[in-house]
Design a protein around this motif. Structure first.
Motif, PDB file in Angstrom:
ATOM      1  N   SER A   1      24.550   5.329  23.851  1.00 31.80           N
ATOM      2  CA  SER A   1      23.463   6.089  23.243  1.00 31.80           C
ATOM      3  C   SER A   1      22.244   5.177  23.185  1.00 31.80           C
ATOM      4  CB  SER A   1      23.881   6.655  21.885  1.00 31.80           C
ATOM      5  OG  SER A   1      23.373   5.916  20.852  1.00 31.80           O
TER       6      SER A   1
ATOM      7  N   ALA B   1      17.720   5.030  22.339  1.00 33.83           N
ATOM      8  CA  ALA B   1      16.480   5.695  21.908  1.00 33.83           C
ATOM      9  C   ALA B   1      15.635   5.976  23.141  1.00 33.83           C
ATOM     10  CB  ALA B   1      15.723   4.788  20.952  1.00 33.83           C
ATOM     11  N   ARG B   2      15.083   7.174  23.228  1.00 34.72           N
ATOM     12  CA  ARG B   2      14.156   7.485  24.320  1.00 34.72           C
ATOM     13  C   ARG B   2      12.954   8.228  23.747  1.00 34.72           C
ATOM     14  NH1 ARG B   2      15.772  11.708  28.607  1.00 34.72           N
ATOM     15  NH2 ARG B   2      14.536  13.001  27.234  1.00 34.72           N
ATOM     16  N   PRO B   3      12.058   7.462  23.084  1.00 33.88           N
ATOM     17  CA  PRO B   3      10.862   8.103  22.541  1.00 33.88           C
ATOM     18  C   PRO B   3      10.193   8.909  23.656  1.00 33.88           C
ATOM     19  CG  PRO B   3      10.904   5.748  22.031  1.00 33.88           C
ATOM     20  CD  PRO B   3      12.026   6.004  23.000  1.00 33.88           C
TER      21      PRO B   3
ATOM     22  N   ASP C   1      11.081  11.675  18.576  1.00 34.83           N
ATOM     23  CA  ASP C   1      12.042  10.575  18.366  1.00 34.83           C
ATOM     24  C   ASP C   1      13.412  10.919  18.961  1.00 34.83           C
ATOM     25  OD1 ASP C   1      12.128  12.588  16.408  1.00 34.83           O
ATOM     26  OD2 ASP C   1      12.901  11.242  14.851  1.00 34.83           O
ATOM     27  N   TYR C   2      13.445  11.003  20.305  1.00 37.11           N
ATOM     28  CA  TYR C   2      14.693  11.365  20.984  1.00 37.11           C
ATOM     29  C   TYR C   2      15.676  10.189  21.002  1.00 37.11           C
ATOM     30  CZ  TYR C   2      13.043  15.772  23.139  1.00 37.11           C
ATOM     31  OH  TYR C   2      12.601  17.047  23.375  1.00 37.11           O
ATOM     32  N   VAL C   3      16.939  10.516  20.837  1.00 38.62           N
ATOM     33  CA  VAL C   3      18.032   9.554  21.065  1.00 38.62           C
ATOM     34  C   VAL C   3      19.008  10.266  21.997  1.00 38.62           C
ATOM     35  CG1 VAL C   3      19.858   8.171  20.022  1.00 38.62           C
ATOM     36  CG2 VAL C   3      17.766   8.641  18.718  1.00 38.62           C
ATOM     37  N   ARG C   4      19.355   9.646  23.095  1.00 38.62           N
ATOM     38  CA  ARG C   4      20.217  10.300  24.084  1.00 38.62           C
ATOM     39  C   ARG C   4      21.620   9.736  24.071  1.00 38.62           C
ATOM     40  NH1 ARG C   4      17.442  14.222  24.143  1.00 38.62           N
ATOM     41  NH2 ARG C   4      18.295  15.040  26.075  1.00 38.62           N
TER      42      ARG C   4
ATOM     43  N   GLY D   1      21.284  11.139  15.548  1.00 35.08           N
ATOM     44  CA  GLY D   1      19.977  10.525  15.259  1.00 35.08           C
ATOM     45  C   GLY D   1      18.853  11.141  16.070  1.00 35.08           C
ATOM     46  N   ASN D   2      19.197  12.018  17.037  1.00 37.94           N
ATOM     47  CA  ASN D   2      18.135  12.653  17.835  1.00 37.94           C
ATOM     48  C   ASN D   2      17.195  13.455  16.923  1.00 37.94           C
ATOM     49  OD1 ASN D   2      16.979  13.222  20.392  1.00 37.94           O
ATOM     50  ND2 ASN D   2      18.037  15.177  20.528  1.00 37.94           N
TER      51      ASN D   2
END
Ligand code: BEZ
Length: 248
Positions: A183, A185-187, A238-241, A133-134
């Motif tokens: 995991s 989300a890291r906007p 729209d980062y996802v880690r 999803g990243n």
């Protein structure tokens, strides 16, 4: 040879959203101790590596980019030019650490087996990278534009972004016990705008269009505006880690 991803060490930190600052949380999961021997896998320009050295750990970094290795060595860090998918160490580290690098390595099992060989018995592997999803909006926009312009859409997704289940499975297959894995989300604010981010992270996709490169940028940026640009014009990626801690 095809057009490969390359790195400009000056622009990496400032144009991609402060990778090392936002990556600091994973250092807490590593919990480095004075005197520990630690391998920083894909250390980039060595900013996080420095933070491990500052706590007194004995750190070696590796990176596959000559320009990153030169920059890190110039700042006094012991960094060697090595592909993370072909690690060449023999059971010598207490921990292997990695931040914002594993998503560039498309053969994760080679990485993990190299890490197993690099670690002492009982050693730990701690890291963070892009999860499933990243940058999904960005990938979707590039694929759509790539298709409409008759390009190679595989260049729109040159990364490995696994799910938690997928990556835990790979770690366990190679003998790791997974202590924690999440995991989230890291906007991530992109201070110099999305075009600069796209050119740093996805250069080969855009360059394939030659004289139509600017057109490709315009179409992708237009498609991204509704989801990634706020009313003041600021861009957020729209980062996802995926963050994990495992031990042998
Ligand atoms: C990252 O460093 O997190 C990243 C790399 C490539 C694409 C998206 C994010």
């Amino acid at each position: 040879m095809g057009d490969k991803q390359s790195w400009n060490t000056d622009s990496y930190q400032k144009d991609t959203g402060f990778v090392s600052v936002l990556g600091a949380g994973v250092v807490e999961w590593l919990d480095p101790k004075p005197g520990e021997r630690i391998l920083d896998l894909g250390c980039g320009d060595g900013v996080l590596t420095k933070s491990l050295i500052e706590v007194g750990a004995d750190v070696i970094g590796i990176d596959a980019s000559e320009s990153f290795v030169e920059t890190a060595n110039a700042s006094g860090i012991d960094v060697r030019l090595m592909d993370g998918q072909a690690l060449d160490f023999d059971h010598e580290f207490d921990a292997v650490f990695t931040s914002a690098a594993l998503h560039w390595m498309l053969e994760p099992e080679k990485v993990i087996s190299g890490v197993v060989n690099a670690l002492k018995p009982g050693g730990r592997f701690v890291g963070e990278f892009g999860a499933f999803g990243n940058v999904a909006a960005i990938v979707s926009a590039m694929r759509a534009v790539g298709k409409s312009m008759g390009g190679d859409i595989s260049l729109a997704y040159p990364w490995f972004f696994p799910t938690v289940a997928q990556y835990s499975g790979l770690l366990e297959k190679h003998g790791f016990v997974v202590d924690k894995i999440i995991s989230f989300a890291r906007p991530t604010p992109v201070p110099n705008g999305i075009k600069t981010w796209l050119s740093v992270m996805c250069g080969p996709f855009f360059r394939q269009f030659g004289e139509r490169e600017d057109k490709a940028y315009d179409l992708v940026i237009d498609a991204l505006k509704p989801s990634l640009q706020d009313f003041e014009g600021n861009w957020t990626a729209d980062y996802v880690r995926l963050r994990f801690k495992a031990h042998l």
